[in-house]
Design a protein around this motif. Structure first.
Motif, mmCIF file in Angstrom:
data_model
loop_
_atom_site.group_PDB
_atom_site.id
_atom_site.type_symbol
_atom_site.label_atom_id
_atom_site.label_comp_id
_atom_site.label_asym_id
_atom_site.label_seq_id
_atom_site.Cartn_x
_atom_site.Cartn_y
_atom_site.Cartn_z
ATOM 1 N N GLU A 148 36.867 16.451 -13.648
ATOM 2 C CA GLU A 148 35.623 15.549 -14.516
ATOM 3 C C GLU A 148 34.772 14.925 -13.695
ATOM 4 O OE1 GLU A 148 38.493 14.636 -18.570
ATOM 5 O OE2 GLU A 148 38.583 13.036 -16.563
ATOM 6 N N ALA A 149 33.681 14.712 -14.432
ATOM 7 C CA ALA A 149 32.447 14.095 -13.824
ATOM 8 C C ALA A 149 32.401 12.729 -14.023
ATOM 9 C CB ALA A 149 31.166 14.502 -14.043
ATOM 10 N N VAL A 150 32.436 11.772 -13.047
ATOM 11 C CA VAL A 150 32.555 10.171 -13.227
ATOM 12 C C VAL A 150 30.904 9.602 -12.942
ATOM 13 C CG1 VAL A 150 33.405 9.928 -10.985
ATOM 14 C CG2 VAL A 150 33.625 8.023 -12.643
ATOM 15 N N PRO A 151 30.614 8.929 -13.727
ATOM 16 C CA PRO A 151 29.392 8.056 -13.529
ATOM 17 C C PRO A 151 29.433 7.147 -12.474
ATOM 18 C CG PRO A 151 30.012 8.220 -16.019
ATOM 19 C CD PRO A 151 31.143 8.531 -15.378
ATOM 20 N N PRO A 152 28.352 6.728 -11.924
ATOM 21 C CA PRO A 152 28.435 5.647 -10.803
ATOM 22 C C PRO A 152 28.975 4.550 -11.414
ATOM 23 C CG PRO A 152 26.266 6.879 -10.686
ATOM 24 C CD PRO A 152 27.186 7.368 -11.994
ATOM 25 N N MET A 153 29.651 3.801 -10.806
ATOM 26 C CA MET A 153 30.147 2.360 -11.126
ATOM 27 C C MET A 153 31.306 2.384 -12.180
ATOM 28 S SD MET A 153 28.849 0.773 -8.455
ATOM 29 C CE MET A 153 29.864 -0.706 -8.942
ATOM 30 N N GLN A 154 31.777 3.347 -12.563
ATOM 31 C CA GLN A 154 32.647 3.623 -13.584
ATOM 32 C C GLN A 154 34.062 3.370 -13.209
ATOM 33 O OE1 GLN A 154 32.543 3.708 -17.265
ATOM 34 N NE2 GLN A 154 30.325 2.839 -16.724
ATOM 35 N N PRO A 155 35.241 2.863 -13.680
ATOM 36 C CA PRO A 155 36.343 2.624 -13.235
ATOM 37 C C PRO A 155 37.367 4.013 -13.074
ATOM 38 C CG PRO A 155 36.365 1.762 -15.132
ATOM 39 C CD PRO A 155 34.851 2.045 -14.985
ATOM 40 N N VAL A 156 37.753 4.382 -12.181
ATOM 41 C CA VAL A 156 38.629 5.761 -11.954
ATOM 42 C C VAL A 156 39.999 5.344 -12.259
ATOM 43 C CG1 VAL A 156 39.201 7.510 -10.366
ATOM 44 C CG2 VAL A 156 36.806 6.846 -10.346
ATOM 45 N N ALA A 157 40.592 4.176 -11.991
ATOM 46 C CA ALA A 157 41.931 3.819 -12.023
ATOM 47 C C ALA A 157 41.962 2.261 -12.106
ATOM 48 C CB ALA A 157 42.555 4.336 -10.877
ATOM 49 N N GLU A 158 42.965 1.881 -12.993
ATOM 50 C CA GLU A 158 43.580 0.316 -13.026
ATOM 51 C C GLU A 158 44.572 0.414 -12.216
ATOM 52 O OE1 GLU A 158 44.398 -2.909 -16.511
ATOM 53 O OE2 GLU A 158 44.636 -0.827 -16.910
ATOM 54 N N VAL A 216 39.060 0.114 -10.397
ATOM 55 C CA VAL A 216 38.729 0.518 -9.286
ATOM 56 C C VAL A 216 37.577 1.566 -9.417
ATOM 57 C CG1 VAL A 216 39.093 1.644 -7.051
ATOM 58 C CG2 VAL A 216 40.886 0.204 -8.014
ATOM 59 N N PRO A 217 36.206 1.083 -9.268
ATOM 60 C CA PRO A 217 35.210 2.019 -9.702
ATOM 61 C C PRO A 217 34.979 3.020 -8.518
ATOM 62 C CG PRO A 217 34.334 0.235 -8.728
ATOM 63 C CD PRO A 217 35.760 -0.025 -8.468
ATOM 64 N N ALA A 218 34.198 4.296 -8.906
ATOM 65 C CA ALA A 218 33.348 5.175 -8.254
ATOM 66 C C ALA A 218 32.164 4.429 -7.855
ATOM 67 C CB ALA A 218 33.504 6.467 -8.852
ATOM 68 N N MET A 219 31.867 4.125 -6.713
ATOM 69 C CA MET A 219 30.459 3.690 -6.336
ATOM 70 C C MET A 219 29.152 4.548 -6.499
ATOM 71 S SD MET A 219 31.689 0.754 -5.667
ATOM 72 C CE MET A 219 30.150 -0.029 -4.940
ATOM 73 N N VAL A 220 29.669 5.826 -6.332
ATOM 74 C CA VAL A 220 28.678 7.054 -6.445
ATOM 75 C C VAL A 220 29.293 7.861 -7.586
ATOM 76 C CG1 VAL A 220 27.771 6.772 -4.359
ATOM 77 C CG2 VAL A 220 29.666 8.413 -4.824
ATOM 78 N N GLY A 221 28.367 8.467 -8.325
ATOM 79 C CA GLY A 221 28.812 9.381 -9.470
ATOM 80 C C GLY A 221 29.088 10.801 -8.860
ATOM 81 N N LEU A 253 35.652 12.247 -4.573
ATOM 82 C CA LEU A 253 34.429 13.102 -5.259
ATOM 83 C C LEU A 253 34.094 14.348 -4.347
ATOM 84 C CD1 LEU A 253 32.675 9.888 -6.627
ATOM 85 C CD2 LEU A 253 34.698 10.929 -7.525
ATOM 86 N N ASP A 254 33.610 15.102 -5.044
ATOM 87 C CA ASP A 254 32.907 16.360 -4.421
ATOM 88 C C ASP A 254 31.790 15.811 -3.518
ATOM 89 O OD1 ASP A 254 32.131 18.911 -3.984
ATOM 90 O OD2 ASP A 254 30.826 18.822 -5.589
ATOM 91 N N LEU A 312 21.878 5.697 4.220
ATOM 92 C CA LEU A 312 22.462 5.788 2.952
ATOM 93 C C LEU A 312 23.415 6.886 2.375
ATOM 94 C CD1 LEU A 312 22.082 4.498 0.054
ATOM 95 C CD2 LEU A 312 20.011 5.642 -0.196
ATOM 96 N N ILE A 313 22.844 8.169 2.898
ATOM 97 C CA ILE A 313 23.943 9.343 2.639
ATOM 98 C C ILE A 313 25.167 8.878 3.263
ATOM 99 C CG2 ILE A 313 24.104 11.709 3.221
ATOM 100 C CD1 ILE A 313 21.059 11.597 3.041
ATOM 101 N N ASP A 314 25.385 8.689 4.558
ATOM 102 C CA ASP A 314 26.600 8.226 4.957
ATOM 103 C C ASP A 314 27.356 7.111 4.323
ATOM 104 O OD1 ASP A 314 26.145 10.066 7.139
ATOM 105 O OD2 ASP A 314 25.459 8.504 8.554
ATOM 106 N N LYS A 315 26.706 6.492 3.604
ATOM 107 C CA LYS A 315 27.558 5.117 2.810
ATOM 108 C C LYS A 315 28.204 6.101 1.624
ATOM 109 C CE LYS A 315 26.988 0.900 0.385
ATOM 110 N NZ LYS A 315 27.736 1.366 -0.754
ATOM 111 N N LYS A 316 27.047 6.853 1.028
ATOM 112 C CA LYS A 316 27.413 7.438 -0.152
ATOM 113 C C LYS A 316 28.757 8.396 0.119
ATOM 114 C CE LYS A 316 23.345 7.489 -2.775
ATOM 115 N NZ LYS A 316 21.999 8.156 -3.419
ATOM 116 N N LEU A 317 28.824 9.273 1.239
ATOM 117 C CA LEU A 317 29.966 10.247 1.690
ATOM 118 C C LEU A 317 31.032 9.248 1.816
ATOM 119 C CD1 LEU A 317 28.129 12.209 4.107
ATOM 120 C CD2 LEU A 317 29.113 13.099 2.328
#
Length: 300
Positions: free
Chosen positions: A199-209, A46-51, A74-75, A172-177
């Motif tokens: 911790e900081a997660v980059p965009p599209m990086q998995p947060v959990a499996e 499961v990725p973070a779509m935004v960082g 995410l913050d 776009l901002i609403d989608k990121k939110l």
């Protein structure tokens, strides 16, 4: 080598080796042919779509989640500020456009008056009832009013385009939110958490499996001479340690490509053996079977 790829390779080698040994033994005794493999659930990263910085994590390893459950947040401080700024710019633009529309109506009215005056002076000039200077003055006034009208119309079109741009920015901002809420796309068990709170997660990086365990798969390797006896959809029995009764399964895929058994563990005689990978699928509604569990299978 990637640890995940290395583990997959070792499981594949183990499955082929044990299958070959069991087949050899079974052939001598005339018993059923037993294949070994490893049960696997469907793995979903499961990725973070935004960082951004992870503000909250709502699951622990081993937790069972349903589709739509929140895994992490995410913050969103920066995104909220961007949204507020875009909204303020949109409000200011709409106020400016309201004023400009009034100016456009006034310029249009002035243009109509200037056109009528020019036509009237032109007729008088043709009748030699008005001097050339008066005609020139009326013509210049008409040109000035026409330029002012076109200018206000152009400015209005620019504001309309800017409004569309700001509207797209807000979407776009609403989608990121919305994407800041990391949601489980399917039911499963949390197998891995790749990041922790803060911790900081980059965009599209998995947060959990997530591992979906309600339906399991198992890969076995068939010798070339068995291909004519096996087909997709064929029933199979699967057994695991600790359970007397086997689980019903079926073959869902047979590889069209042959492969040699690995040279690292096989004897010189079996190194030239061609095998074909086949995938079994079985239901696991009670969650008894686990990801990575060794199992045996035989064809019915």
């Amino acid at each position: 080598m990637n640890p995940m790829n290395k583990g997959e390779t070792m499981r594949k080698i183990l499955a082929i080796a044990l299958t070959a040994l069991l087949l050899a033994g079974c052939g001598k005794k005339g018993k059923k042919q037993v294949f070994t493999g490893v049960l696997e659930g469907k793995s979903l990263h499961v990725p973070a779509m935004v960082g951004g910085k992870i503000e909250s994590l709502y699951v622990e390893i081993g937790d069972e989640v349903q589709k739509g459950d929140t895994l992490a947040l995410l913050d969103t401080t920066d995104l909220v500020l961007q949204r507020d700024r875009a909204r303020a710019a949109l409000e200011a633009l709409r106020a400016e456009r309201a004023v400009l529309r009034t100016q456009v109506r006034l310029a249009k009215s002035n243009l109509g008056y200037a056109q009528e005056r020019y036509e009237r002076v032109k007729r008088l000039f043709e009748q030699q009832a008005a001097p050339q200077q008066r005609l020139d003055d009326a013509k210049n006034q008409l040109a000035t009013v026409e330029a002012a009208y076109r200018s206000t119309q152009q400015r209005l079109r620019q504001l309309d385009a800017r409004e569309k741009e700001l509207g797209a920015q807000l979407k776009l901002i609403d989608k990121k939110l919305a994407d800041a809420w990391i949601i489980a796309p399917a039911a499963g068990v949390v197998a891995t958490r790749y990041f922790e709170e803060g911790e900081a997660v980059p965009p599209m990086q998995p947060v959990a499996e997530l591992i979906y365990l309600r339906e399991m798969e198992m890969k076995i390797y068939l010798p070339e001479e068995m291909l004519s006896q096996v087909k997709v959809g064929q029933p199979v029995k699967v057994k695991v340690d600790g359970r007397e009764e086997p689980f019903p399964a079926k073959i869902v895929w047979i590889s069209p490509r042959a492969e040699f058994t690995p040279k690292t563990i096989m004897t010189p005689e079996t190194r030239v053996t061609l095998v074909y990978a086949a995938k079994l699928r079985l239901a696991n509604p009670e969650g008894v079977l686990k990801h990575g569990m060794p199992a045996e299978a035989w064809l019915e």
